[in-house]
Design a protein around this motif. Structure first.
Motif, short mmCIF file in Angstrom:
data_model
loop_
_atom_site.label_atom_id
_atom_site.label_comp_id
_atom_site.label_asym_id
_atom_site.label_seq_id
_atom_site.Cartn_x
_atom_site.Cartn_y
_atom_site.Cartn_z
N ALA A 147 0.85 -1.20 0.00
CA ALA A 147 0.00 0.00 0.00
C ALA A 147 0.89 1.25 0.00
N PRO A 148 0.84 2.08 -1.04
CA PRO A 148 1.68 3.29 -1.08
C PRO A 148 1.41 4.22 0.10
N VAL A 149 0.14 4.33 0.50
CA VAL A 149 -0.22 5.12 1.68
C VAL A 149 -1.22 4.31 2.50
N ALA A 150 -1.32 4.66 3.77
CA ALA A 150 -2.25 3.94 4.64
C ALA A 150 -3.69 4.16 4.16
N ILE A 151 -4.49 3.11 4.28
CA ILE A 151 -5.92 3.20 3.93
C ILE A 151 -6.68 3.29 5.25
N THR A 152 -7.19 4.46 5.52
CA THR A 152 -7.73 4.74 6.85
C THR A 152 -9.24 4.93 6.83
N GLU A 159 -17.64 9.21 4.94
CA GLU A 159 -16.95 8.47 3.88
C GLU A 159 -15.44 8.46 4.12
N SER A 160 -14.83 7.33 3.93
CA SER A 160 -13.38 7.20 4.14
C SER A 160 -12.83 6.21 3.12
N PRO A 161 -11.53 6.26 2.86
CA PRO A 161 -10.94 5.30 1.93
C PRO A 161 -11.20 3.85 2.34
N LEU A 162 -11.11 3.57 3.64
CA LEU A 162 -11.27 2.17 4.09
C LEU A 162 -12.71 1.69 3.93
N SER A 163 -13.67 2.55 4.25
CA SER A 163 -15.07 2.13 4.12
C SER A 163 -15.41 1.88 2.65
N ASN A 164 -14.92 2.73 1.77
CA ASN A 164 -15.15 2.52 0.33
C ASN A 164 -14.48 1.23 -0.14
N PHE A 165 -13.26 1.00 0.32
CA PHE A 165 -12.47 -0.16 -0.09
C PHE A 165 -13.20 -1.47 0.26
N VAL A 166 -13.63 -1.60 1.51
CA VAL A 166 -14.26 -2.85 1.96
C VAL A 166 -15.65 -3.02 1.33
N GLY A 195 -17.53 -1.80 11.95
CA GLY A 195 -17.01 -3.12 11.60
C GLY A 195 -15.58 -3.10 11.12
N LEU A 196 -15.02 -1.91 10.98
CA LEU A 196 -13.64 -1.78 10.49
C LEU A 196 -12.76 -1.45 11.69
N ARG A 197 -11.98 -2.41 12.17
CA ARG A 197 -11.29 -2.25 13.45
C ARG A 197 -9.88 -1.69 13.36
N ALA A 198 -9.29 -1.63 12.18
CA ALA A 198 -7.93 -1.09 12.07
C ALA A 198 -7.67 -0.68 10.63
N PRO A 199 -6.83 0.34 10.42
CA PRO A 199 -6.50 0.73 9.05
C PRO A 199 -5.58 -0.28 8.39
N PHE A 224 -30.82 4.36 3.43
CA PHE A 224 -30.24 5.68 3.18
C PHE A 224 -30.66 6.70 4.25
N ASP A 225 -31.83 6.50 4.86
CA ASP A 225 -32.20 7.35 6.01
C ASP A 225 -31.17 7.18 7.12
N TYR A 226 -30.79 5.92 7.36
CA TYR A 226 -29.77 5.63 8.37
C TYR A 226 -28.41 6.18 7.93
N ALA A 227 -28.04 5.90 6.68
CA ALA A 227 -26.72 6.31 6.18
C ALA A 227 -26.55 7.81 6.27
N ALA A 228 -27.60 8.57 5.98
CA ALA A 228 -27.50 10.03 6.01
C ALA A 228 -27.24 10.55 7.42
N ARG A 229 -27.78 9.84 8.43
CA ARG A 229 -27.59 10.29 9.81
C ARG A 229 -26.13 10.17 10.23
N VAL A 230 -25.41 9.19 9.70
CA VAL A 230 -24.01 8.98 10.11
C VAL A 230 -23.04 9.26 8.96
N LYS A 231 -23.56 9.76 7.84
CA LYS A 231 -22.74 10.09 6.65
C LYS A 231 -22.01 8.85 6.12
N MET A 232 -22.69 7.71 6.18
CA MET A 232 -22.06 6.45 5.78
C MET A 232 -22.09 6.28 4.27
N PRO A 233 -20.95 5.99 3.64
CA PRO A 233 -20.97 5.72 2.20
C PRO A 233 -21.56 4.35 1.92
N VAL A 234 -22.14 4.20 0.73
CA VAL A 234 -22.69 2.92 0.29
C VAL A 234 -22.11 2.63 -1.08
#
Length: 254
Positions: free
Chosen positions: A74-79, A84-91, A116-120, A155-165
């Motif tokens: 990994a050239p840079v850490a996936i955090t 929305e974050s690189p790690l959430s999108n990745f998994v 559910g994502l416990r470490a970068p 999506f109602d839930y996702a919007a409350r926590v800004k969760m990417p899908v």
């Protein structure tokens, strides 16, 4: 003689079981008690037992070899982070791709919560141990066939926590409501049924996704952790690094 004793023991057990229903049982009264104190305290100050250490050694070596095996770079850490974050999108993307391959049909959405994502994934060498730290659970990758009304609840839930899908974009209003939800580039259709790649834990209502509990998941037979390891290995075999980024899947209303 041994056979005779075994038969007598079995006969005694069957007799006891047969007579048990005829016995009057008193009301069960639970009684709390502490476990007895052992004569051998356990702690870091206890000396290592040479025989036990020798027994464990080959298993420790095997586990160490497996966990330290390098499967990618990994050239840079996936955090991960809030929203929305690189790690959430990745998994979430891996879930959608792998479920589609296993069930041989397109997946509309992939869902993974930050909890559910416990470490970068660290920068540099990515090992099997890195993935175990990211995903220490024995969760299976499953698929839900969700009616449009349930997807709206997602999506109602996702919007409350800004969760990417994975597979979708949306805007969060000032009131924390989802707007402009687009799945595969198309507006959410309440009359449709959507396929969702997700862990069995979340499909069962984990992390407050209770609106999924009424849906029957379809199994893939693949552990989510194994799907991540396999995907990283495939990238490496193709000569590609392990990368992920924020893509604007979740945007805030102006």
């Amino acid at each position: 003689m041994q056979l005779l004793r075994s038969r007598l023991a079995a006969l005694s057990l069957l007799t006891a079981v047969a007579l048990a229903p005829a016995c009057q049982r008193g009301a069960y009264v639970p009684k709390a008690q502490l476990a007895p104190v052992t004569a051998q305290p356990v702690g870091k100050s206890a000396p290592e037992d040479p025989q036990a250490a020798a027994t464990i050694a080959p298993y420790r070596q095997r586990v160490t070899e497996q966990m330290t095996a390098v499967i990618g770079q990994a050239p840079v850490a996936i955090t991960k982070g809030g929203g929305e974050s690189p790690l959430s999108n990745f998994v979430a993307d891996i879930q959608r791709v792998r479920a589609s391959r296993e069930l041989k049909q397109p997946m509309d959405l992939g869902v993974m919560t930050n909890g559910g994502l416990r470490a970068p994934i660290p920068a540099g060498a990515v090992t099997v141990g890195s993935v175990f730290e990211l995903m220490p659970f024995e969760n299976e990758l499953v698929v839900l066939d969700a009616p449009g009304a349930v997807v709206q609840q997602l999506f109602d839930y996702a919007a409350r926590v800004k969760m990417p899908v994975s597979g979708a974009t949306y805007v969060v209003s000032a009131e924390g409501k989802p707007q402009e939800v687009r799945i595969g580039g198309q507006p959410l259709d309440a009359s449709r049924t959507y396929t969702i790649a997700i862990s069995d834990y979340l499909a069962g209502g984990g992390d407050n996704l209770t609106f999924f509990k009424a849906l029957k998941p379809r199994g893939t037979g693949v552990l989510l952790r194994s799907a991540i390891v396999d995907y990283i290995r495939e990238l490496t075999q193709q000569g590609k690094p392990i990368e992920a980024k924020v893509e604007g899947r979740v945007r805030m209303s102006n």
